[in-house]
Design an enzyme around this catalytic site. Sequence first.
Site, PDB file in Angstrom:
ATOM      1  N   ARG A 179       0.838  -1.208   0.000  1.00  0.00           N
ATOM      2  CA  ARG A 179       0.000   0.000   0.000  1.00  0.00           C
ATOM      3  C   ARG A 179       0.866   1.248   0.000  1.00  0.00           C
ATOM      4  O   ARG A 179       0.542   2.248  -0.632  1.00  0.00           O
ATOM      5  CB  ARG A 179      -0.921  -0.024   1.215  1.00  0.00           C
ATOM      6  CG  ARG A 179      -2.235  -0.782   1.007  1.00  0.00           C
ATOM      7  CD  ARG A 179      -2.062  -2.173   0.420  1.00  0.00           C
ATOM      8  NE  ARG A 179      -3.309  -2.865   0.240  1.00  0.00           N
ATOM      9  CZ  ARG A 179      -3.834  -3.694   1.155  1.00  0.00           C
ATOM     10  NH1 ARG A 179      -3.201  -3.930   2.299  1.00  0.00           N
ATOM     11  NH2 ARG A 179      -4.964  -4.302   0.891  1.00  0.00           N
ATOM     12  N   ASP A 208      -0.021  -6.653  -3.484  1.00  0.00           N
ATOM     13  CA  ASP A 208      -1.443  -6.400  -3.243  1.00  0.00           C
ATOM     14  C   ASP A 208      -1.985  -5.630  -4.438  1.00  0.00           C
ATOM     15  O   ASP A 208      -1.301  -5.491  -5.462  1.00  0.00           O
ATOM     16  CB  ASP A 208      -1.660  -5.635  -1.931  1.00  0.00           C
ATOM     17  CG  ASP A 208      -2.919  -6.119  -1.215  1.00  0.00           C
ATOM     18  OD1 ASP A 208      -4.022  -5.900  -1.752  1.00  0.00           O
ATOM     19  OD2 ASP A 208      -2.798  -6.716  -0.135  1.00  0.00           O
ATOM     20  N   HIS A 282      -6.533  -9.951  -4.166  1.00  0.00           N
ATOM     21  CA  HIS A 282      -5.580  -8.863  -3.897  1.00  0.00           C
ATOM     22  C   HIS A 282      -4.457  -8.865  -4.951  1.00  0.00           C
ATOM     23  O   HIS A 282      -3.304  -8.582  -4.638  1.00  0.00           O
ATOM     24  CB  HIS A 282      -4.986  -8.996  -2.493  1.00  0.00           C
ATOM     25  CG  HIS A 282      -5.966  -8.683  -1.402  1.00  0.00           C
ATOM     26  ND1 HIS A 282      -6.216  -7.404  -0.966  1.00  0.00           N
ATOM     27  CD2 HIS A 282      -6.779  -9.494  -0.667  1.00  0.00           C
ATOM     28  CE1 HIS A 282      -7.134  -7.436  -0.004  1.00  0.00           C
ATOM     29  NE2 HIS A 282      -7.494  -8.694   0.185  1.00  0.00           N
ATOM     30  N   ASP A 349      -6.936 -14.495   1.310  1.00  0.00           N
ATOM     31  CA  ASP A 349      -8.057 -13.814   1.953  1.00  0.00           C
ATOM     32  C   ASP A 349      -8.906 -13.054   0.944  1.00  0.00           C
ATOM     33  O   ASP A 349      -8.450 -12.653  -0.125  1.00  0.00           O
ATOM     34  CB  ASP A 349      -7.545 -12.850   3.019  1.00  0.00           C
ATOM     35  CG  ASP A 349      -6.610 -11.795   2.435  1.00  0.00           C
ATOM     36  OD1 ASP A 349      -5.700 -12.167   1.668  1.00  0.00           O
ATOM     37  OD2 ASP A 349      -6.781 -10.599   2.747  1.00  0.00           O
ATOM     38  N   GLU A 350     -10.153 -12.848   1.308  1.00  0.00           N
ATOM     39  CA  GLU A 350     -11.080 -11.933   0.636  1.00  0.00           C
ATOM     40  C   GLU A 350     -11.155 -12.140  -0.878  1.00  0.00           C
ATOM     41  O   GLU A 350     -11.122 -11.185  -1.654  1.00  0.00           O
ATOM     42  CB  GLU A 350     -10.689 -10.485   0.958  1.00  0.00           C
ATOM     43  CG  GLU A 350     -10.739 -10.175   2.454  1.00  0.00           C
ATOM     44  CD  GLU A 350     -10.323  -8.758   2.797  1.00  0.00           C
ATOM     45  OE1 GLU A 350     -10.859  -8.192   3.761  1.00  0.00           O
ATOM     46  OE2 GLU A 350      -9.431  -8.212   2.097  1.00  0.00           O
ATOM     47  N   TYR A 441      -4.182  -5.929  15.138  1.00  0.00           N
ATOM     48  CA  TYR A 441      -4.072  -5.135  13.915  1.00  0.00           C
ATOM     49  C   TYR A 441      -3.603  -3.723  14.264  1.00  0.00           C
ATOM     50  O   TYR A 441      -4.369  -2.894  14.763  1.00  0.00           O
ATOM     51  CB  TYR A 441      -5.402  -5.110  13.172  1.00  0.00           C
ATOM     52  CG  TYR A 441      -5.494  -6.183  12.104  1.00  0.00           C
ATOM     53  CD1 TYR A 441      -4.987  -7.466  12.338  1.00  0.00           C
ATOM     54  CD2 TYR A 441      -6.075  -5.933  10.868  1.00  0.00           C
ATOM     55  CE1 TYR A 441      -5.063  -8.455  11.372  1.00  0.00           C
ATOM     56  CE2 TYR A 441      -6.148  -6.918   9.893  1.00  0.00           C
ATOM     57  CZ  TYR A 441      -5.640  -8.169  10.150  1.00  0.00           C
ATOM     58  OH  TYR A 441      -5.706  -9.152   9.188  1.00  0.00           O
ATOM     59  N   ASP A 443      -2.879  -1.240  12.481  1.00  0.00           N
ATOM     60  CA  ASP A 443      -3.323  -0.116  11.655  1.00  0.00           C
ATOM     61  C   ASP A 443      -4.593   0.535  12.208  1.00  0.00           C
ATOM     62  O   ASP A 443      -5.054   1.537  11.665  1.00  0.00           O
ATOM     63  CB  ASP A 443      -3.549  -0.557  10.214  1.00  0.00           C
ATOM     64  CG  ASP A 443      -4.464  -1.771  10.096  1.00  0.00           C
ATOM     65  OD1 ASP A 443      -4.300  -2.706  10.901  1.00  0.00           O
ATOM     66  OD2 ASP A 443      -5.324  -1.812   9.195  1.00  0.00           O
ATOM     67  N   TRP A 487      -1.028  -3.093   8.439  1.00  0.00           N
ATOM     68  CA  TRP A 487      -1.425  -2.741   7.075  1.00  0.00           C
ATOM     69  C   TRP A 487      -1.240  -1.239   6.907  1.00  0.00           C
ATOM     70  O   TRP A 487      -1.425  -0.467   7.846  1.00  0.00           O
ATOM     71  CB  TRP A 487      -2.882  -3.148   6.834  1.00  0.00           C
ATOM     72  CG  TRP A 487      -3.114  -4.601   7.096  1.00  0.00           C
ATOM     73  CD1 TRP A 487      -3.661  -5.167   8.209  1.00  0.00           C
ATOM     74  CD2 TRP A 487      -2.764  -5.690   6.236  1.00  0.00           C
ATOM     75  NE1 TRP A 487      -3.680  -6.535   8.096  1.00  0.00           N
ATOM     76  CE2 TRP A 487      -3.142  -6.889   6.892  1.00  0.00           C
ATOM     77  CE3 TRP A 487      -2.177  -5.776   4.984  1.00  0.00           C
ATOM     78  CZ2 TRP A 487      -2.938  -8.151   6.336  1.00  0.00           C
ATOM     79  CZ3 TRP A 487      -1.977  -7.023   4.420  1.00  0.00           C
ATOM     80  CH2 TRP A 487      -2.362  -8.197   5.088  1.00  0.00           C
ATOM     81  N   THR A 488      -0.891  -0.805   5.706  1.00  0.00           N
ATOM     82  CA  THR A 488      -0.415   0.576   5.577  1.00  0.00           C
ATOM     83  C   THR A 488      -1.250   1.450   4.644  1.00  0.00           C
ATOM     84  O   THR A 488      -0.754   2.432   4.108  1.00  0.00           O
ATOM     85  CB  THR A 488       1.059   0.582   5.125  1.00  0.00           C
ATOM     86  OG1 THR A 488       1.180  -0.071   3.863  1.00  0.00           O
ATOM     87  CG2 THR A 488       1.938  -0.099   6.152  1.00  0.00           C
TER      88      THR A 488
END
Length: 643
Positions: A179, A208, A282, A349-350, A441, A443, A487-488
Site C-alpha cells: 500500500r 497487493d 488482492h 483472503d477476501e 491489527y 493499523d 497494514w499501511t
Amino acid sequence: MRKLTFLIFSAMVMWHGVVAQPEKQKQVLHIIPEPVSTTVLKGSFLLKPNTRIVVSGKDVSGVASLLTQMLNAPTGYQLATTVSKGGQEGNAIVLRINSSHNAALGEEGYTLQVLPKQVVVAANKPQGLFYGIQTLMQLLPPVIGSHTVVKDTPWKIPCVNITDHPRFGWRGLMLDVSRHFFSKAFVKQYIDEIARYKFNVFHWHLSDDQGWRIEIKGLPELTTTGAWRVPRSGKWWSFAPPQPGEKATAGGYYTQEDIREVVAYAKERFVTIVPEIDVPAHCLALIASYPELSCTQQKYDVNPGSRFLKKEINNVLCVANDSTWLILDKVFTQLAALFPGEYIHVGGDEAHKSFWETCPKDLALAKKLGVTIQGGLQPYFEKKMHQLIVSKGKKMMGWDEILHDGLPTDIAVMSWRGMNPGINAAKQKHPVVMSPWGQAYLDLYQGDPLIEPNTYGMLRLKTCYDFNPLPDSVDPKYILGGQGNLWTESVPNERQVAYMTWPRSLALAEVFWSPAGKNNWPDFIRRVEQQFKYMDAAQVKYARSMYDPIIDVAKGNNDSLNVTLASEIPGVDVYYAFDGTNPDNFYPRYTGTPLDIPKGASEIRVITYRGQQPIGQQINCPLSLLQQKLDKKIKREMQQKSK
C-alpha cells in the site's frame, strides 16, 4: 565443613561484591518483555573504555560484533573482543555458549548475571545470547540508544540475576509494503527495532492491489508496471482513479540483491523473514502487469488507493488459466530461493468469486471437479498452491479463509478474523499463528479518532496487552504463537510506521515472550514509560495515546445522553469543561459518575493530568458525535433483543 563453606561463600562475595536483595526489582528494572525470573543484587557494573567482550563457544562472534556495535556508537568506546582463556574474566562482558545443554532455556533462552566486576550472558545457542544482550541493553541508561556519542554519562549496569526464555516460538510483526513502499534501509531499521524486543519473525507483505514489490527474473512487467501507481496524497479510499495520460510515478520495488541483503541482515539478528505473495485475490498489481491472468483479461491500472467495486474491477486470478500457474510457478520458485525460512505465505483472503461465476474456463473446471464456484474452487486453488509450495521445499501458510475440509494439515493458518478460525484450524491439527484483528491489527486507531491520524476501528494498548494467543480449548502444540499486523493504507510514511507500531508492539512482545499469568498492567505501563526514553534517544517515533482521555457515552433516563470519562492508564486524573473553555486541573475532576449534559452545551473538552502536570492531549468532542454513538448503541441493543 560448615566453616569451609562459609569461607568459600565469603570469598565469592568479596570478589563479586554482591548479595541478593528483596523483591524490589519492579521499581529498579524496566525490561520489556518481562523476563521469567529476575533477582536484583547490590552494586553495579561500570562499562569502561577498556572493558572487553569475551567470547566462549562456537558461533558467538556474530553476537559479539552486534553487541560492540550497539555499545560503541553511544559510548564512543572501541571495545575489544577476545576469546575466553577460562577462569574469572574481570572488567568483561562474557558471551558464553553452555558446555552442557540447559533444557529449561531451549534454543532462545538465556541467563544473565551482572556482577560488579563481570557480566556473563550464557545460552545454549547464539540466538539465546542475542536475546540476552537485548536485555542487557535495557539495563544501561536510556541514552544507550543514541546513534551518536553521548558524553559524561556513567555507563552503569545494575547487578542482577536473570533467567529467561520465550513462551512462544513464533513472535511476529507484519509490515505491508504494498500500500506504501518503504525503503530497504528503513526495513532494516525496522528489523533492528523489533529484534530489540525479541520478535523473531518479520512477515513481509510484498504484493497487493496497490503495488508489486519484488523483482522476479523473466517477469519484467511486475516491476515496470506493477510496482508503480499514480501519485495521490490524503485520505485512503478517497483518491481519484488514474486519469487519461497520467503517469504512474509513485511506488518502488526491491531487487533480488536487495532481498538477499535484507534476509542476511535479519538472519544476523535471528529474525526469520516470511514473504507473502497474496493470491488468488488482492492481485490487481499482478493483473495490471499481466492482464491474461484474470478472467476478463482486461487491462487495469494499479490501484492508487481509490475505492473500487470488485464486481467491476477484477483483482482475482483465473484459477483455470494455465498462464496463472506458469507465472505462479516462476514467482514462487524464485521466492523459495531468496528466502531461507521454512514458510511462504500465500494470502488467500477476501477472494471475491463473481468473475469465476461468469468465466467459461472456471465454470468448466468446477463442473469437472464436481464442486460449486462459491464453495469448491478456492479449496482447489489452495490445494494446488500447496503442491506448488511443497515442490519448492517450503511449507505453506495463509490467512484463515484458506481453511477448508480436506486441506493438508501441514498448511499453517494465520487467524485474523478473530480467534475462532484459529481454534477451528488447531482442532483440525493445523499449525496456527494467532493474529486476530481485534487484538493485533496495528493499523487501527489507538486513541480517540478526533486527534489521531485517520484510519478505522479501535485497538488500544491495553487490548493488546490483554491478548492471549493460547485458548484453553486447543492443544498448545498447534499454536505456533502470535503476530501483530501493520497494514499501511493509512500509513503513508516511515515515521507513521513507527508511530503505529510502538508502544502497542511492546505489549505484543510481552504477550508472546513472557510467561502466562505474569501480566501486570500498572507495572507494564511503568516499564513502557521508561522504554519511551530509549526510543527518544534512538529517535524512534511512538504514540503517546495511552495518556489521552477516553470519552464515552452512556444511556441516561429515557435514552438521554450521559457522558463517561476514563483514562487508559493508572494514576491519571481527568478534568472536563462543557462551557467552551480549555480545562486544567482546577476544573471539575471526573469521579466515575456519568455526567449529565448542561442545557445549551454543545461540546465537552477533556484533558488528563498526572499530579500537577498535563500528560495527555486535550480532546474537544462535539456532543452530536456522542449522540450518534449512543444511537448506534441503542440500535445494536434492540437488534440483539430481537434475536
